[in-house]
Design a protein around this motif. Structure first.
Motif, PDB file in Angstrom:
ATOM      1  N   MET A  14       9.350 -15.699 -20.828  1.00  0.00           N
ATOM      2  CA  MET A  14      10.067 -16.831 -21.428  1.00  0.00           C
ATOM      3  C   MET A  14       9.384 -18.167 -21.120  1.00  0.00           C
ATOM      4  O   MET A  14       9.888 -19.221 -21.514  1.00  0.00           O
ATOM      5  N   THR A  60      27.670 -20.069 -31.192  1.00  0.00           N
ATOM      6  CA  THR A  60      26.359 -19.490 -31.515  1.00  0.00           C
ATOM      7  C   THR A  60      25.624 -20.364 -32.538  1.00  0.00           C
ATOM      8  O   THR A  60      24.404 -20.459 -32.497  1.00  0.00           O
ATOM      9  N   ILE A  63      23.933 -23.007 -30.590  1.00  0.00           N
ATOM     10  CA  ILE A  63      22.736 -22.481 -29.910  1.00  0.00           C
ATOM     11  C   ILE A  63      21.585 -22.338 -30.911  1.00  0.00           C
ATOM     12  O   ILE A  63      20.433 -22.664 -30.603  1.00  0.00           O
ATOM     13  N   ARG A  64      21.908 -21.891 -32.132  1.00  0.00           N
ATOM     14  CA  ARG A  64      20.846 -21.754 -33.148  1.00  0.00           C
ATOM     15  C   ARG A  64      20.263 -23.116 -33.532  1.00  0.00           C
ATOM     16  O   ARG A  64      19.061 -23.241 -33.790  1.00  0.00           O
ATOM     17  N   CYS A  67      17.890 -23.925 -30.950  1.00  0.00           N
ATOM     18  CA  CYS A  67      16.681 -23.107 -31.164  1.00  0.00           C
ATOM     19  C   CYS A  67      15.812 -23.694 -32.275  1.00  0.00           C
ATOM     20  O   CYS A  67      14.575 -23.703 -32.166  1.00  0.00           O
ATOM     21  N   ASP A  71      12.041 -24.709 -31.788  1.00  0.00           N
ATOM     22  CA  ASP A  71      10.962 -24.152 -32.622  1.00  0.00           C
ATOM     23  C   ASP A  71      10.102 -25.269 -33.218  1.00  0.00           C
ATOM     24  O   ASP A  71       8.879 -25.176 -33.263  1.00  0.00           O
ATOM     25  N   GLY A  76       9.114 -23.122 -29.530  1.00  0.00           N
ATOM     26  CA  GLY A  76      10.135 -22.111 -29.256  1.00  0.00           C
ATOM     27  C   GLY A  76      10.487 -21.919 -27.792  1.00  0.00           C
ATOM     28  O   GLY A  76      11.050 -20.885 -27.437  1.00  0.00           O
ATOM     29  N   TYR A  77      10.216 -22.904 -26.941  1.00  0.00           N
ATOM     30  CA  TYR A  77      10.531 -22.750 -25.515  1.00  0.00           C
ATOM     31  C   TYR A  77      11.521 -23.818 -25.055  1.00  0.00           C
ATOM     32  O   TYR A  77      11.366 -25.000 -25.372  1.00  0.00           O
ATOM     33  N   LEU A  78      12.516 -23.378 -24.292  1.00  0.00           N
ATOM     34  CA  LEU A  78      13.473 -24.316 -23.724  1.00  0.00           C
ATOM     35  C   LEU A  78      14.072 -23.696 -22.470  1.00  0.00           C
ATOM     36  O   LEU A  78      13.831 -22.525 -22.168  1.00  0.00           O
TER      37      LEU A  78
ATOM     38  N   TYR B  97      14.121 -19.722 -21.695  1.00  0.00           N
ATOM     39  CA  TYR B  97      14.303 -18.902 -22.892  1.00  0.00           C
ATOM     40  C   TYR B  97      13.208 -19.155 -23.909  1.00  0.00           C
ATOM     41  O   TYR B  97      12.762 -20.293 -24.081  1.00  0.00           O
ATOM     42  N   LYS B  98      12.868 -18.084 -24.612  1.00  0.00           N
ATOM     43  CA  LYS B  98      12.176 -18.233 -25.892  1.00  0.00           C
ATOM     44  C   LYS B  98      13.252 -18.160 -26.951  1.00  0.00           C
ATOM     45  O   LYS B  98      14.222 -17.408 -26.818  1.00  0.00           O
ATOM     46  N   THR B  99      13.084 -18.906 -28.013  1.00  0.00           N
ATOM     47  CA  THR B  99      14.181 -18.971 -28.984  1.00  0.00           C
ATOM     48  C   THR B  99      14.472 -17.617 -29.632  1.00  0.00           C
ATOM     49  O   THR B  99      15.613 -17.341 -29.979  1.00  0.00           O
ATOM     50  N   ALA B 101      14.621 -14.737 -28.211  1.00  0.00           N
ATOM     51  CA  ALA B 101      15.552 -14.025 -27.335  1.00  0.00           C
ATOM     52  C   ALA B 101      16.961 -14.614 -27.466  1.00  0.00           C
ATOM     53  O   ALA B 101      17.959 -13.880 -27.535  1.00  0.00           O
ATOM     54  N   LEU B 102      17.045 -15.946 -27.505  1.00  0.00           N
ATOM     55  CA  LEU B 102      18.356 -16.594 -27.632  1.00  0.00           C
ATOM     56  C   LEU B 102      19.014 -16.247 -28.968  1.00  0.00           C
ATOM     57  O   LEU B 102      20.222 -16.032 -29.045  1.00  0.00           O
ATOM     58  N   ARG B 103      18.198 -16.208 -30.020  1.00  0.00           N
ATOM     59  CA  ARG B 103      18.763 -15.876 -31.347  1.00  0.00           C
ATOM     60  C   ARG B 103      19.293 -14.448 -31.374  1.00  0.00           C
ATOM     61  O   ARG B 103      20.326 -14.173 -31.980  1.00  0.00           O
ATOM     62  N   CYS B 106      22.612 -14.451 -29.846  1.00  0.00           N
ATOM     63  CA  CYS B 106      23.597 -15.001 -30.784  1.00  0.00           C
ATOM     64  C   CYS B 106      23.995 -13.958 -31.833  1.00  0.00           C
ATOM     65  O   CYS B 106      25.174 -13.827 -32.174  1.00  0.00           O
ATOM     66  N   ASP B 107      23.015 -13.219 -32.342  1.00  0.00           N
ATOM     67  CA  ASP B 107      23.311 -12.211 -33.363  1.00  0.00           C
ATOM     68  C   ASP B 107      24.252 -11.140 -32.814  1.00  0.00           C
ATOM     69  O   ASP B 107      25.208 -10.738 -33.475  1.00  0.00           O
ATOM     70  N   TRP B 109      26.332 -11.441 -30.392  1.00  0.00           N
ATOM     71  CA  TRP B 109      27.669 -11.985 -30.112  1.00  0.00           C
ATOM     72  C   TRP B 109      28.440 -12.301 -31.401  1.00  0.00           C
ATOM     73  O   TRP B 109      29.660 -12.180 -31.442  1.00  0.00           O
ATOM     74  N   ASP B 110      27.732 -12.692 -32.440  1.00  0.00           N
ATOM     75  CA  ASP B 110      28.417 -12.897 -33.728  1.00  0.00           C
ATOM     76  C   ASP B 110      28.951 -11.577 -34.269  1.00  0.00           C
ATOM     77  O   ASP B 110      30.001 -11.522 -34.896  1.00  0.00           O
TER      78      ASP B 110
END
Lengths: 353, 395
Positions: A14, A60, A63-64, A67, A71, A76-78, B97-99, B101-103, B106-107, B109-110
């Motif tokens: 990550m 969510t 969060i997106r 993201c 990106d 794409g890193y945080l 995080y890499k996005t 993995a986070l996405r 989210c998927d 959990w949705d």
């Protein structure tokens, strides 16, 4: 069948490439402006961090959105911080200002670095907890709205860490914060004698009480609570759901000050009681917000540079703290739990206020 | 316009700070659980009381922790949150995080839950806020397929956490991320299958600024430190003169007064230094920790329930920290074995040591008593001696 015990994803997968390349080889950092950090590695490479506030309770979709920005600006890193802030990690300096502009257009506050008030560490409250004496997200939002300027600037004597826990269980571990907001119950739990025999184990309920206030009533297969000994911690309710403790008119908030967790200068210390009780007044808890603002303002006026709230109070004395803040001192401020006598004054050295 | 169903919570959409109510409403637009959650919260705001019943044993196959059972006390009004359990997901160490993995998270959990989360919970996990009992296993299966696993809950090892450490910080004296990840992977069984008297928390901070509050918040605190002299770059010290009053802000605030500044050169009497980090915090370009690095180990920290809050106590002043961290893990296991044997139900490690005595603890885990463990020696004369220290009566 899903694989079990795989553990969390390996953090090394990550890390942004600039961090992977300079891992453990950072040379120094500067705070370029509130919310923006620049870390320089031995190699000369730079990493830029933009820190933004978050409500912690996030959808969510939110969060997106984060993201999407990561990106666009950060390959794409945080990361997130231990105080629930979002940190965008950039290798490219030219993308810092455009990111900040986009964050501003989406109403994300950027700050929380240096001598500021960072995000408030907090708990679930009425959103999702079974023992809360107050809400968590609501008082936090109401207070952060009012002290917003201290998040986006860095003009206080030192950083001020605020935390909120909605009951004495302190999932938010507020007990070592510059300013702690703690939900408290003030009335004894009432055993529901029709339910206790079915849902509670009596010996463990008796044992759950730190002050020995609960006795078993074996004849009726229930328990009794001695109101003179109970200090409303709610621990029995966690063990025995048939003795609810919540009381809408008497539950509320207490304010504690002067704790810290870092070892810088003075040792880590507990927060001490400043205000024993303020009412729950949703949706914006004005009494709590005003009380905390007052403490921050008095601290900002009187503390010396680099002095944390607790260090300032110890220098001027608690007697002066109460004078300067105008907070009334009561018998509730004097400890009566097991280590109480350690806090009593044993010298003639004190100030008149 | 239709009258709002949440007039009280609407007031928390006002103001500059990001509003959790907006997030809840966003989730409620597409998720019936989130819709009932916000309606129930509005009722709490009106009644000034929580509306959750606690407990109930729920979980996923093979695990005893990671899921917190939660039920509405008004299922008549809010049927979609009748069961609304929390899932704790072990975060990537350091919350990096890499996005993608986070996405994925989210998927999942949705698909299975309310669409609401905490990023993050107080112990460090991602908190997935609310789903029904019948979704738990399938949600876990999908989380596992996405590369995630549950964290700890109940009387288990709780999800260990660490500061950003060598990932971004020049002050890191130990690899907090690697230590935390190594411990997490080594102790999956202790995290997922509660087997202790009560919860056990481990936190790793790479320097004594202690950004994860390990002294305040963990039963076992691992904090980076050093031996030897603070490394000084006198040229960079001089460069700070334009922004910092070195005498007033650095030397005068040093807790041991171990520094002297003559306007040209900074001298540090390192034998007196207690490595508090203040001077290094102020002048990171000029001052760096000493070269011999390791960790101080402290134990017993906790919040008030039951016997009052405790800050962790020093038990090992200096321990080298090299992978695979055998000395550390050996100590952790000896400590947990002792606690497991003597601890009462719901008795934290610090409380057990208070009850039985540090002297008994040290002997049990095989650590020598050293002055670094105390602020001062005892002041009372109620001293216990071991039987072998007493001369037997000669007849």
């Amino acid at each position: 069948m899903a694989k079990t015990d795989i553990g969390p994803p390996d953090y090394k997968t990550m890390l942004p490439p600039v961090i992977a390349r300079n891992y453990g080889k950072w040379r120094y950092h500067e705070i370029l402006k509130p919310g923006v950090l620049m870390h320089i590695a031995e190699s000369g490479e730079a990493l830029y961090t933009v820190r933004a506030g978050s409500p912690r309770l996030v959808s969510t979709d939110h969060i997106r959105e984060i993201c999407d920005m990561a990106d666009k600006y950060c390959d794409g890193y945080l990361r997130f911080t231990s105080r629930h802030n979002i940190e965008f990690l950039l290798a490219d300096k030219d993308k810092v200002e455009p990111l900040i502009a986009e964050l501003a257009s989406r109403q994300y506050p950027v700050g929380g670095t240096g001598h500021s008030i960072s995000n408030i560490v907090h708990t679930q409250g009425w959103v999702h907890c079974h023992t809360p004496a107050t809400d968590a997200s609501g008082p936090v939002k109401a207070l952060m709205d009012e002290i917003y300027e201290h998040f986006v600037t860095s003009t206080l004597p030192a950083h001020v860490r605020i935390a909120l826990a909605c009951c004495l269980n302190m999932c938010g571990a507020v007990h070592c914060s510059d300013i702690a907001i703690l939900g408290i119950h003030r009335t004894v739990p009432i055993p529901d004698n029709t339910r206790v025999p079915n849902v509670c184990e009596i010996p463990s309920t008796v044992a759950s009480c730190p002050t020995g206030a609960i006795r078993g009533d074996m004849k009726n297969k229930t328990v009794t609570v001695n109101p003179d000994k109970c200090m409303y911690c709610g621990n029995c309710y966690t063990v025995c759901p048939a003795m609810p403790i919540a009381d809408p008119e008497n539950d509320g908030i207490s304010i504690w000050v002067g704790g810290k967790v870092s070892n810088a200068r003075s040792a880590p210390k507990f927060s001490k009681l400043a205000i024993p009780f303020l009412p729950n007044n949703p949706p914006r808890w004005p009494e709590v917000v005003n009380a905390v603002k007052n403490i921050i303002e008095v601290y900002a006026t009187h503390a010396r540079k680099h002095e944390r709230v607790g260090e300032w109070i110890e220098r001027v004395g608690w007697e002066r703290f109460f004078t300067l803040t105008g907070i009334p001192f009561t018998d509730k401020h004097i400890d009566d739990f097991d280590m109480a006598t350690e806090t009593f004054r044993t010298s003639t050295q004190f100030k008149w206020g | 316009m239709a009258e709002s169903k949440t007039p009280l919570l609407d007031k928390l959409e006002e103001g500059k700070w990001p509003s959790f109510v907006k997030d809840m409403k966003q989730a409620a637009e597409k998720n019936p659980m989130a819709k009932d959650l916000i309606a129930q919260l509005e009722l709490s705001y009106k009644d000034k009381i929580g509306h959750w019943k606690h407990g109930g044993i729920v979980g996923v196959k093979g695990y005893g922790s990671g899921v917190i059972g939660r039920y509405s006390d008004r299922p008549d009004l809010f049927p979609n949150v009748q069961a609304f359990h929390t899932m704790r997901v072990n975060h990537p160490t350091g919350w990096f995080y890499k996005t993608d993995a986070l996405r994925k998270l989210c998927d999942v959990w949705d698909k299975h839950g309310s669409g609401l989360t905490n990023m993050h919970g107080a112990t460090g996990d991602v908190i997935l806020l609310g789903t029904r009992t019948e979704h738990l296993q399938s949600c876990f299966d999908d989380l596992s397929a996405a590369g995630f696993d549950l964290g700890g809950s109940g009387s288990a090892l709780r999800t260990p956490s660490a500061c950003v450490g060598p990932g971004r910080c020049e002050w890191a004296c130990i690899d907090s991320l690697d230590i935390c990840y190594n411990i997490t992977m080594s102790y999956q069984d202790k995290i997922h299958r509660p087997m202790f008297p009560y919860k056990f928390k481990i936190k790793v901070s790479a320097c004594s600024n202690d950004c994860v509050a390990s002294i305040a918040r963990s039963d076992l605190s691992i904090i980076g430190t050093w031996k030897g002299d603070i490394q000084i770059d006198q040229k960079e010290v001089l460069a700070y003169v334009s922004t910092i009053d070195i005498q007033k802000e650095v030397c005068d605030l040093c807790p041991t007064r171990c520094m002297e500044w003559n306007g040209n050169e900074l001298k540090i009497y390192n034998d007196d230094c207690t490595r508090c980090m203040h001077c290094i915090n102020l002048m990171p370009k000029a001052l760096r920790p000493g070269k011999e690095k390791g960790a101080t180990i402290l134990i017993g920290g906790k919040a008030p329930i039951l016997q009052g809050a405790l800050l962790s106590w020093v038990i090992v002043p200096f321990m080298k920290m090299e992978p695979p961290y055998a000395e550390l893990k050996d100590l952790i296991e000896r400590i947990q074995d002792w606690w497991d044997e003597y601890g009462k139900s719901r008795e934290r490690l610090g409380e057990l040591i208070k009850r039985l005595g540090m002297r008994v603890f040290l002997r049990a885990v095989g650590l020598p008593a050293v002055p670094q463990m105390v602020k001062a020696p005892r002041t009372n004369p109620y001293v216990f001696f071991w039987p072998e220290e007493i001369q037997k009566e000669v007849k």
